[in-house]
Motif scaffolding. Structure first.
Motif, PDB file in Angstrom:
ATOM      1  N   GLY A  17       0.808  -1.214   0.000  1.00 23.13           N
ATOM      2  CA  GLY A  17       0.000   0.000   0.000  1.00 23.13           C
ATOM      3  C   GLY A  17       0.837   1.257   0.000  1.00 23.13           C
ATOM      4  N   SER A  18       2.065   1.177   0.515  1.00 18.45           N
ATOM      5  CA  SER A  18       2.967   2.324   0.451  1.00 18.45           C
ATOM      6  C   SER A  18       3.393   2.599  -0.983  1.00 18.45           C
ATOM      7  CB  SER A  18       4.206   2.072   1.318  1.00 18.45           C
ATOM      8  OG  SER A  18       3.889   2.089   2.678  1.00 18.45           O
ATOM      9  N   SER A  19       3.597   1.541  -1.763  1.00 18.65           N
ATOM     10  CA  SER A  19       3.913   1.732  -3.181  1.00 18.65           C
ATOM     11  C   SER A  19       2.779   2.470  -3.873  1.00 18.65           C
ATOM     12  CB  SER A  19       4.156   0.380  -3.850  1.00 18.65           C
ATOM     13  OG  SER A  19       5.251  -0.302  -3.274  1.00 18.65           O
ATOM     14  N   ILE A  20       1.539   2.081  -3.558  1.00 13.51           N
ATOM     15  CA  ILE A  20       0.381   2.751  -4.143  1.00 13.51           C
ATOM     16  C   ILE A  20       0.324   4.203  -3.678  1.00 13.51           C
ATOM     17  CG2 ILE A  20      -2.140   2.762  -4.231  1.00 13.51           C
ATOM     18  CD1 ILE A  20      -2.008  -0.311  -3.881  1.00 13.51           C
ATOM     19  N   GLY A  21       0.574   4.441  -2.391  1.00 15.07           N
ATOM     20  CA  GLY A  21       0.556   5.807  -1.884  1.00 15.07           C
ATOM     21  C   GLY A  21       1.595   6.693  -2.543  1.00 15.07           C
ATOM     22  N   LEU A  22       2.793   6.161  -2.750  1.00 18.05           N
ATOM     23  CA  LEU A  22       3.846   6.931  -3.412  1.00 18.05           C
ATOM     24  C   LEU A  22       3.468   7.242  -4.856  1.00 18.05           C
ATOM     25  CD1 LEU A  22       6.848   4.913  -1.981  1.00 18.05           C
ATOM     26  CD2 LEU A  22       6.394   7.329  -1.506  1.00 18.05           C
ATOM     27  N   ALA A  23       2.886   6.259  -5.546  1.00 18.22           N
ATOM     28  CA  ALA A  23       2.457   6.478  -6.921  1.00 18.22           C
ATOM     29  C   ALA A  23       1.313   7.490  -6.987  1.00 18.22           C
ATOM     30  CB  ALA A  23       2.042   5.150  -7.560  1.00 18.22           C
ATOM     31  N   LEU A  24       0.396   7.424  -6.016  1.00 19.37           N
ATOM     32  CA  LEU A  24      -0.704   8.392  -5.980  1.00 19.37           C
ATOM     33  C   LEU A  24      -0.174   9.809  -5.810  1.00 19.37           C
ATOM     34  CD1 LEU A  24      -3.829   8.908  -5.702  1.00 19.37           C
ATOM     35  CD2 LEU A  24      -3.457   8.774  -3.233  1.00 19.37           C
ATOM     36  N   LEU A  25       0.762   9.995  -4.903  1.00 16.57           N
ATOM     37  CA  LEU A  25       1.333  11.322  -4.688  1.00 16.57           C
ATOM     38  C   LEU A  25       2.042  11.827  -5.940  1.00 16.57           C
ATOM     39  CD1 LEU A  25       2.048  13.724  -2.949  1.00 16.57           C
ATOM     40  CD2 LEU A  25       3.892  12.395  -1.929  1.00 16.57           C
ATOM     41  N   THR A  26       2.689  10.922  -6.663  1.00 16.85           N
ATOM     42  CA  THR A  26       3.385  11.297  -7.886  1.00 16.85           C
ATOM     43  C   THR A  26       2.412  11.722  -8.982  1.00 16.85           C
ATOM     44  OG1 THR A  26       5.202   9.775  -7.396  1.00 16.85           O
ATOM     45  CG2 THR A  26       4.934  10.469  -9.687  1.00 16.85           C
ATOM     46  N   ARG A  27       1.335  10.948  -9.144  1.00 19.90           N
ATOM     47  CA  ARG A  27       0.405  11.169 -10.253  1.00 19.90           C
ATOM     48  C   ARG A  27      -0.678  12.195  -9.924  1.00 19.90           C
ATOM     49  NH1 ARG A  27       2.273   6.097 -10.285  1.00 19.90           N
ATOM     50  NH2 ARG A  27       2.586   4.961 -12.241  1.00 19.90           N
ATOM     51  N   HIS A  28      -1.098  12.245  -8.672  1.00 24.05           N
ATOM     52  CA  HIS A  28      -2.205  13.127  -8.283  1.00 24.05           C
ATOM     53  C   HIS A  28      -1.853  13.858  -6.985  1.00 24.05           C
ATOM     54  CE1 HIS A  28      -4.656  11.164 -11.356  1.00 24.05           C
ATOM     55  NE2 HIS A  28      -4.239  10.014 -10.865  1.00 24.05           N
ATOM     56  N   PRO A  29      -0.858  14.711  -7.032  1.00 19.66           N
ATOM     57  CA  PRO A  29      -0.390  15.363  -5.797  1.00 19.66           C
ATOM     58  C   PRO A  29      -1.461  16.207  -5.118  1.00 19.66           C
ATOM     59  CG  PRO A  29       0.567  16.407  -7.737  1.00 19.66           C
ATOM     60  CD  PRO A  29      -0.085  15.153  -8.199  1.00 19.66           C
TER      61      PRO A  29
END
Length: 283
Positions: free
Chosen positions: A104-116
């Motif tokens: 879930g941290s991988s998803i969170g990092l990707a979310l912040l990257t794509r949709h800050p």
């Protein structure tokens, strides 16, 4: 009598899946993200957090109550991240506090990257980012072997290799918030629901979450607060090592949280106390 901490269930129809999610509490929005863990994996901390936040948990596509149209369809980190993006969009325009555990941290990092714009602050707890480690080639090969072992020899043999590779030798099942630890993989016979989660994990979730290489430049430039966390009892394990590597790449300190890879299940009160502080920047 119902309280603000009692969760209410909802559904969200997205391409290829119907996501089941729960909300509880009042206050600023806090999304808890696990992979492959769903809502019930956070059962020990959700009511504690709901005293201060509107807590949202969900079952990732294909996990527990979240159905998929095609169980054999490829799953990518982009797809898992899009699900979270759409979930937050359905909840409104307010940026959310985000806590990610393991994959879930991988998803969170990707979310912040794509949709800050959707993230107020992110706590990434033990993201298994093997691409950041000096022995990434060996680890990536080992992960592929784990998945191939699952396909050829079954889940228990795959779990043995996974434990040897990651250092995570205890597998817990929190039924309604309790904690049941499995330490003997030779005789491990999981219940049907846990078996389904493990099957989905080895088939569709392990590779995209563990082999994800975050966009470090985008993360360094993000305005949202990023806290990289790891358990005090998991030092030396793969996810602790990769969390330390991520903190180093971002130029931030690694924050020690109570317990092991799922410390929020074993030590919920001190875990939540620290999580509240680092989410809001008061630590």
């Amino acid at each position: 009598m119902a309280t603000t901490a009692d969760p209410t269930e909802h559904t969200l129809d997205l391409p290829g899946t119907r996501l089941r999610y729960e909300t509880s509490g009042t206050g600023p929005l806090l999304l808890l993200v696990g992979a492959p863990m769903g809502s019930r994996g956070f059962a020990t901390i959700t009511p504690l957090l709901a005293e201060h936040f509107t807590v949202v948990t969900y079952d990732p596509r294909g996990i527990l109550r979240s159905t998929v149209e095609d169980p054999d369809a490829e799953v990518t980190l982009d797809l898992l991240t899009e699900d979270v993006h759409q979930l937050l969009a359905a909840l409104g325009s307010e940026p959310a506090y985000v806590f990610g555990s393991s994959g879930g941290s991988s998803i969170g990092l990707a979310l912040l990257t794509r949709h800050p714009e959707q993230v107020r602050s992110l706590v990434a707890h033990e993201a298994p980012l093997v691409e950041l480690l000096p022995d990434c080639a060996q680890l990536s090969s080992g992960l592929e072997e784990v998945c191939e072992t699952y396909a050829g020899e079954g889940r228990n043999e795959a779990l043995k290799k996974y434990a040897a590779l990651t250092g995570v030798e205890r597998f817990s099942r929190p039924p309604g918030g309790g904690r049941h630890e499995v330490t003997d993989l030779e005789s491990f016979t999981p219940p049907d629901d846990v078996r389904a989660i493990l099957d989905r994990f080895f088939l569709h979730i392990l590779r995209p979450t563990a082999l994800y290489r975050p966009d470090l430049s985008a993360l360094r430039a993000a305005s949202a607060r990023i806290v990289v966390a790891a358990g005090t009892a998991s030092k030396g394990q793969l996810s602790h090592r990769s969390a330390a590597a991520l903190a180093g790449e971002l130029g931030t300190a690694l924050v020690d949280f109570p317990g092991d890879h799922t410390g929020f299940q074993g030590e919920p009160e001190p875990f939540v106390s620290l999580l509240r502080q680092v989410l809001t920047g008061t630590a």
